[in-house]
Write a protein that holds these residues in place. Sequence first.
Motif, PDB file in Angstrom:
ATOM      1  N   ARG A   1      -0.263  -9.772 -10.333  1.00  0.00           N
ATOM      2  CA  ARG A   1       0.343  -8.554 -10.903  1.00  0.00           C
ATOM      3  C   ARG A   1       0.820  -7.607  -9.790  1.00  0.00           C
ATOM      4  N   TYR A   2       0.004  -7.428  -8.743  1.00  0.00           N
ATOM      5  CA  TYR A   2       0.367  -6.480  -7.676  1.00  0.00           C
ATOM      6  C   TYR A   2       1.601  -6.971  -6.911  1.00  0.00           C
ATOM      7  N   TYR A   3       1.622  -8.244  -6.548  1.00  0.00           N
ATOM      8  CA  TYR A   3       2.801  -8.765  -5.830  1.00  0.00           C
ATOM      9  C   TYR A   3       4.052  -8.698  -6.722  1.00  0.00           C
ATOM     10  N   GLU A   4       3.876  -9.007  -7.995  1.00  0.00           N
ATOM     11  CA  GLU A   4       5.012  -8.944  -8.919  1.00  0.00           C
ATOM     12  C   GLU A   4       5.567  -7.516  -8.993  1.00  0.00           C
ATOM     13  N   ARG A   5       4.672  -6.531  -9.050  1.00  0.00           N
ATOM     14  CA  ARG A   5       5.119  -5.127  -9.128  1.00  0.00           C
ATOM     15  C   ARG A   5       5.811  -4.696  -7.826  1.00  0.00           C
ATOM     16  N   ILE A   6       5.307  -5.181  -6.681  1.00  0.00           N
ATOM     17  CA  ILE A   6       5.990  -4.883  -5.412  1.00  0.00           C
ATOM     18  C   ILE A   6       7.422  -5.408  -5.481  1.00  0.00           C
TER      19      ILE A   6
ATOM     20  N   SER B   1       0.072  -2.427  -2.120  1.00  0.00           N
ATOM     21  CA  SER B   1      -0.455  -3.149  -0.955  1.00  0.00           C
ATOM     22  C   SER B   1      -1.919  -2.778  -0.726  1.00  0.00           C
ATOM     23  N   VAL B   2      -2.234  -1.508  -0.930  1.00  0.00           N
ATOM     24  CA  VAL B   2      -3.628  -1.062  -0.810  1.00  0.00           C
ATOM     25  C   VAL B   2      -4.506  -1.776  -1.843  1.00  0.00           C
ATOM     26  N   HIS B   3      -3.984  -1.940  -3.065  1.00  0.00           N
ATOM     27  CA  HIS B   3      -4.758  -2.659  -4.089  1.00  0.00           C
ATOM     28  C   HIS B   3      -5.059  -4.094  -3.643  1.00  0.00           C
ATOM     29  N   VAL B   4      -4.060  -4.750  -3.037  1.00  0.00           N
ATOM     30  CA  VAL B   4      -4.275  -6.112  -2.521  1.00  0.00           C
ATOM     31  C   VAL B   4      -5.368  -6.084  -1.452  1.00  0.00           C
ATOM     32  N   ALA B   5      -5.252  -5.134  -0.527  1.00  0.00           N
ATOM     33  CA  ALA B   5      -6.226  -5.034   0.572  1.00  0.00           C
ATOM     34  C   ALA B   5      -7.637  -4.760   0.038  1.00  0.00           C
ATOM     35  N   LYS B   6      -7.719  -3.987  -1.055  1.00  0.00           N
ATOM     36  CA  LYS B   6      -9.048  -3.672  -1.603  1.00  0.00           C
ATOM     37  C   LYS B   6      -9.700  -4.891  -2.248  1.00  0.00           C
TER      38      LYS B   6
END
Lengths: 216, 216
Positions: free
Chosen positions: A188-193, A97-102
Amino acid sequence: MREAFHDQLDAIFTDLAEICGQVEVAVHQATESLLTGDASIAEAVISADAVIDANRERVEDNAFALLSLQQPVAGDLRTVVSALRMVSELERMGDLSVHVAKIARLRVPNIAVPDSVLGTIVKMAEVAEDMVRRVKSIISRRDVEAAIELGRDDEVMDQLRRRSFAELLSDDWNHGVEAAVDIALLGRYYERIADHAVSVANRVVFVVTGEQPQRG
Amino acid sequence: MREAFHDQLDAIFTDLAEICGQVEVAVHQATESLLTGDASIAEAVISADAVIDANRERVEDNAFALLSLQQPVAGDLRTVVSALRMVSELERMGDLSVHVAKIARLRVPNIAVPDSVLGTIVKMAEVAEDMVRRVKSIISRRDVEAAIELGRDDEVMDQLRRRSFAELLSDDWNHGVEAAVDIALLGRYYERIADHAVSVANRVVFVVTGEQPQRG
């Protein structure tokens, strides 16, 4: 002794559900910052991650204390070790989630997601957040049926990821390389979540039934 | 009893080093398939991942047996739980190598990495493979000094990742969106392999010293 053990185990699962609730907020706010370009919301996600990390440490300390003092065997042992793994995965979902926010913060005052792919990314974010919300309830209720159901829905995320690639690799894409890279990484980030949510749900099935989930 | 415990613990660490060796091969071959566009090498990485998964299961079973039968406390308990975490991370490094191989396979008979960014990607792959090779030795020898040194080198990977972004977002980039997305994802996969390598090395420090590594 046995009763004390199960009370302490329940307390650990209550903590896990609480951390999952914090991850739910992180996913929600990260998406909000992404769709609004609001830097202060992105900052809130980034700074709140320290709370998730601290809670993870507390769960780990409690789980170790339980292992050391109560010396569980068989199913009880597997449950405590599963809790240790679940908390690692929840923490990782917070990091994602932090990666998305960044990515959101990097593009302020602009919005990282171009209109043409907005629908797909919003849908991915919704699916991810919904899965995290359901995992919280799955942990709280040790709900095996809901956990098995969650694993089936993972396919929806895979389809959305493929759709996002089709959109950004189509001839109509005119938002350039930077936006395409942002979308690929966000996907990629949402998929990993979602992957971690399924994995946590599977561990609940294992804790309750002693077996890995079978999906028909 | 204590001696039997430590023999079994040594056997688990021998298995961990062996799995790390298999991950090293996976990273090496994934990179080879990426740089040559050789589909058969990519397939080899993808099918060999089942061996890593099976070995992970064996380590997990042995670690659970050790916890159940020997009921370790304090440092010994933390060591066994650390081994469980290390094997999860090693398996994940194998999965990330598979992701690299799948990008290679997707572009056959072409090569996913354009010339202009080849130097940076080759360097990332070399750093990742070198870190995995060193982790294998760190696990075998329980080498705290080498583990602390490894964590310092993680910064090199971060610099390379930033450089790859600069290259694909520069005005000179004329390889289109698809290649840019491939490079962004490849960079992410190599970076995550390096992150996990550092994390495994940190766990070795913790197992030997009982404390998290301090880096000056």
